[in-house]
Write an enzyme that holds these catalytic residues in place. Structure first.
Site, PDB file in Angstrom:
ATOM      1  CB  CYS A   1     -11.862 -33.223  -0.567  1.00  0.00           C
ATOM      2  SG  CYS A   1     -10.638 -34.531  -0.641  1.00  0.00           S
TER       3      CYS A   1
ATOM      4  CG  HIS B   1     -11.459 -30.590  -3.795  1.00  0.00           C
ATOM      5  ND1 HIS B   1     -10.314 -30.462  -3.051  1.00  0.00           N
ATOM      6  CD2 HIS B   1     -11.618 -31.918  -4.033  1.00  0.00           C
ATOM      7  CE1 HIS B   1      -9.798 -31.672  -2.854  1.00  0.00           C
ATOM      8  NE2 HIS B   1     -10.570 -32.571  -3.447  1.00  0.00           N
TER       9      HIS B   1
ATOM     10  CG  ASN C   1      -7.060 -33.937  -3.536  1.00  0.00           C
ATOM     11  OD1 ASN C   1      -7.261 -33.273  -2.535  1.00  0.00           O
ATOM     12  ND2 ASN C   1      -7.954 -34.783  -4.037  1.00  0.00           N
TER      13      ASN C   1
HETATM   14  O1  UT7 Z   1     -10.520 -35.549  -3.446  1.00  0.00           O
HETATM   15  C1  UT7 Z   1     -10.525 -36.874  -3.918  1.00  0.00           C
HETATM   16  C2  UT7 Z   1     -11.249 -36.939  -5.146  1.00  0.00           C
HETATM   17  N1  UT7 Z   1     -10.644 -37.802  -6.114  1.00  0.00           N
HETATM   18  C3  UT7 Z   1     -10.629 -37.476  -7.391  1.00  0.00           C
HETATM   19  O2  UT7 Z   1     -11.036 -36.424  -7.788  1.00  0.00           O
HETATM   20  C4  UT7 Z   1     -10.118 -38.495  -8.381  1.00  0.00           C
HETATM   21  C5  UT7 Z   1     -10.873 -38.400  -9.669  1.00  0.00           C
HETATM   22  N2  UT7 Z   1     -10.319 -39.291 -10.661  1.00  0.00           N
HETATM   23  C6  UT7 Z   1      -9.204 -38.972 -11.371  1.00  0.00           C
HETATM   24  O3  UT7 Z   1      -8.654 -37.891 -11.183  1.00  0.00           O
HETATM   25  C7  UT7 Z   1      -8.729 -39.950 -12.385  1.00  0.00           C
HETATM   26  O4  UT7 Z   1      -9.588 -41.054 -12.423  1.00  0.00           O
HETATM   27  C8  UT7 Z   1      -7.275 -40.463 -12.117  1.00  0.00           C
HETATM   28  C9  UT7 Z   1      -6.294 -39.345 -12.412  1.00  0.00           C
HETATM   29  C10 UT7 Z   1      -7.141 -40.932 -10.684  1.00  0.00           C
HETATM   30  C11 UT7 Z   1      -6.953 -41.624 -13.046  1.00  0.00           C
HETATM   31  O5  UT7 Z   1      -7.132 -41.224 -14.397  1.00  0.00           O
HETATM   32  P1  UT7 Z   1      -7.930 -42.186 -15.413  1.00  0.00           P
HETATM   33  O6  UT7 Z   1      -7.894 -41.508 -16.700  1.00  0.00           O
HETATM   34  O7  UT7 Z   1      -9.284 -42.419 -14.790  1.00  0.00           O
HETATM   35  O8  UT7 Z   1      -7.036 -43.457 -15.451  1.00  0.00           O
HETATM   36  P2  UT7 Z   1      -7.386 -44.965 -15.049  1.00  0.00           P
HETATM   37  O9  UT7 Z   1      -7.401 -45.129 -13.561  1.00  0.00           O
HETATM   38  O10 UT7 Z   1      -8.600 -45.407 -15.775  1.00  0.00           O
HETATM   39  O11 UT7 Z   1      -6.145 -45.726 -15.611  1.00  0.00           O
HETATM   40  C12 UT7 Z   1      -5.827 -45.737 -17.023  1.00  0.00           C
HETATM   41  C13 UT7 Z   1      -4.550 -46.475 -17.227  1.00  0.00           C
HETATM   42  C14 UT7 Z   1      -4.512 -47.839 -16.547  1.00  0.00           C
HETATM   43  O12 UT7 Z   1      -3.820 -48.717 -17.404  1.00  0.00           O
HETATM   44  P3  UT7 Z   1      -4.644 -49.759 -18.325  1.00  0.00           P
HETATM   45  O13 UT7 Z   1      -5.419 -50.601 -17.366  1.00  0.00           O
HETATM   46  O14 UT7 Z   1      -5.499 -48.905 -19.214  1.00  0.00           O
HETATM   47  O15 UT7 Z   1      -3.539 -50.476 -19.038  1.00  0.00           O
HETATM   48  C15 UT7 Z   1      -3.683 -47.605 -15.306  1.00  0.00           C
HETATM   49  O16 UT7 Z   1      -3.011 -48.770 -14.870  1.00  0.00           O
HETATM   50  O17 UT7 Z   1      -3.467 -45.739 -16.655  1.00  0.00           O
HETATM   51  C16 UT7 Z   1      -2.707 -46.585 -15.794  1.00  0.00           C
HETATM   52  N3  UT7 Z   1      -2.166 -45.754 -14.711  1.00  0.00           N
HETATM   53  C17 UT7 Z   1      -0.995 -45.111 -14.792  1.00  0.00           C
HETATM   54  N4  UT7 Z   1      -0.056 -45.046 -15.771  1.00  0.00           N
HETATM   55  C18 UT7 Z   1       1.018 -44.269 -15.537  1.00  0.00           C
HETATM   56  C19 UT7 Z   1      -2.741 -45.482 -13.497  1.00  0.00           C
HETATM   57  N5  UT7 Z   1      -1.945 -44.663 -12.803  1.00  0.00           N
HETATM   58  C20 UT7 Z   1      -0.851 -44.429 -13.585  1.00  0.00           C
HETATM   59  C21 UT7 Z   1       0.305 -43.640 -13.392  1.00  0.00           C
HETATM   60  N6  UT7 Z   1       1.213 -43.595 -14.389  1.00  0.00           N
HETATM   61  N7  UT7 Z   1       0.523 -42.927 -12.258  1.00  0.00           N
END
Ligand code: UT7
Length: 336
Positions: A118, A258, A288
């Protein structure tokens, strides 16, 4: 940082996105998720994806055509093509070679791809700046194009919600009026945290050596690690880039970051103490789009009247590698 010998002018910019839209509600047909969860955590409502035979070369071609037309430079006068692509349709021929021939750029002009995920467009700008600065080439076409939708695992709800397809392009040339459009530019990488985002290429060892196993060739990301890394590293890094330009944040008209997560964009906005009008965000509609996200936001921002030309902007990106980079640039009238 080495000072370039010749100043460079950003002459034209362009973008290309596919027609097909996938909304958050559409994704609920694939897995357990909701518009509310996706929008609150990321700021994304929908993303564009390629369909049929369409791919990142088509998007890159559209973006490049627009950028070259806007630049007023003839395709015959482009001396080099650099494509930033991390999710191309083919590893080779390079996406840049395909764009070169489709656009009618002379079929001897050097064309190559670089992989900085990116941050790709900012890396490409740094390379172009060196080549023009050293007097090696005069007019360089930069293309950032990815078809991420072909490489995400559409069963993985933590990743496939984030990405979209798109392309951006920029023509840079030697500034004959002596005014440099790059006020500061810096790119970085830390390979020790490469595991945060990776994608294997499919392929097996020779079956005479060992039994073949299926290689998993999808995008993997540790979202939380990436998030933490970015919000702890990028804000102070951007301060440094502004200082290198001999400016303070309030001197700069726009932040064009970005488009990875609206919460990250807001963290940068807070650091710079910018009002909403100075921050360009279109993640809501595109997700993204990797290296294309900055130029798409830039061109669309100009088209929609959010960005007034004859201004300055700070561009900043981050991505797999991990890579990151920032540039303070002058946006002249007429580039779009
Ligand atoms: O250019 C590439 C650069 N990449 C990025 O900038 C990514 C940066 N990171 C992020 O944007 C965030 O970490 C995400 C949006 C990817 C994820 O958000 P988060 O607040 O960090 O969520 P998490 O991965 O810690 O997941 C929290 C919960 C989990 O459930 P439990 O384990 O707490 O029960 C996941 O299983 O959310 C769950 N989850 C979802 N629930 C509904 C993960 N994806 C989803 C989904 N819908 N799509």
């Amino acid at each position: 940082m080495t000072q370039n010998v010749k100043p460079i002018r950003i002459a034209g910019i362009g973008y290309g996105v596919p027609e097909t839209v996938i909304t958050n509600d559409d994704l609920t047909k694939l897995y357990d998720t909701s518009d509310e969860w996706i929008y609150t955590r990321t700021g994304i409502k929908e993303r564009r994806v390629v369909s049929g035979n369409e791919n990142a070369v088509d998007l890159g071609f559209a973006a490049a055509k627009m950028a070259v037309e806007n630049s007023g430079i003839n395709v015959e006068d482009i001396n080099c093509v650099i494509a930033a692509s991390s999710a191309p349709p083919q590893l080779y021929p390079a996406l840049s070679c395909n764009v070169q021939s489709r656009l009618g750029i002379p079929n001897y002009v050097p064309s190559f791809d670089l992989t900085a995920a990116c941050t790709g467009l900012i890396y490409a700008l740094q390379v172009a700046r060196g080549l023009i600065g050293a007097g090696i080439y005069k007019n360089i076409l930069l293309v950032a194009a990815d078809n991420n939708s072909r490489l995400v695992d559409w069963e993985d709800r933590s990743i496939s919600i984030l990405f979209g397809d798109g392309a951006g392009a920029m023509v840079v040339t030697e500034a004959e009026d002596g005014v440099d459009d790059i006020l500061s530019l810096d790119v970085r990488a830390d390979g020790s945290i490469g595991k945060y985002i990776y994608m294997n290429i499919p392929g097996n060892n020779c079956p005479l050596v060992e039994p073949c196993e299926q290689v998993d060739a999808k995008i993997h990301m540790s979202g939380r690690d990436v998030y933490k890394f970015v919000v702890t590293t990028l804000p102070k890094y951007i301060d440094k880039c502004i200082e290198d330009a001999g400016m303070v944040a309030s001197d700069i008209d726009y932040l064009i970051p970005h488009q990875a997560n609206q919460r990250i964009i807001e963290a940068l906005q807070q650091r710079l103490e910018y009002p909403d009008e100075k921050v360009v965000s279109n993640i809501k509609y595109y997700g993204n789009t990797s290296a294309a996200s900055i130029p798409i936001a830039l061109v669309e921002g100009v088209q929609q009247g959010k960005i007034k030309l004859g201004s300055t902007a700070i561009l900043c990106g981050f991505g797999a590698g991990m890579t990151w980079g920032a540039a303070v640039v002058r946006l002249r009238e007429g580039i779009c």
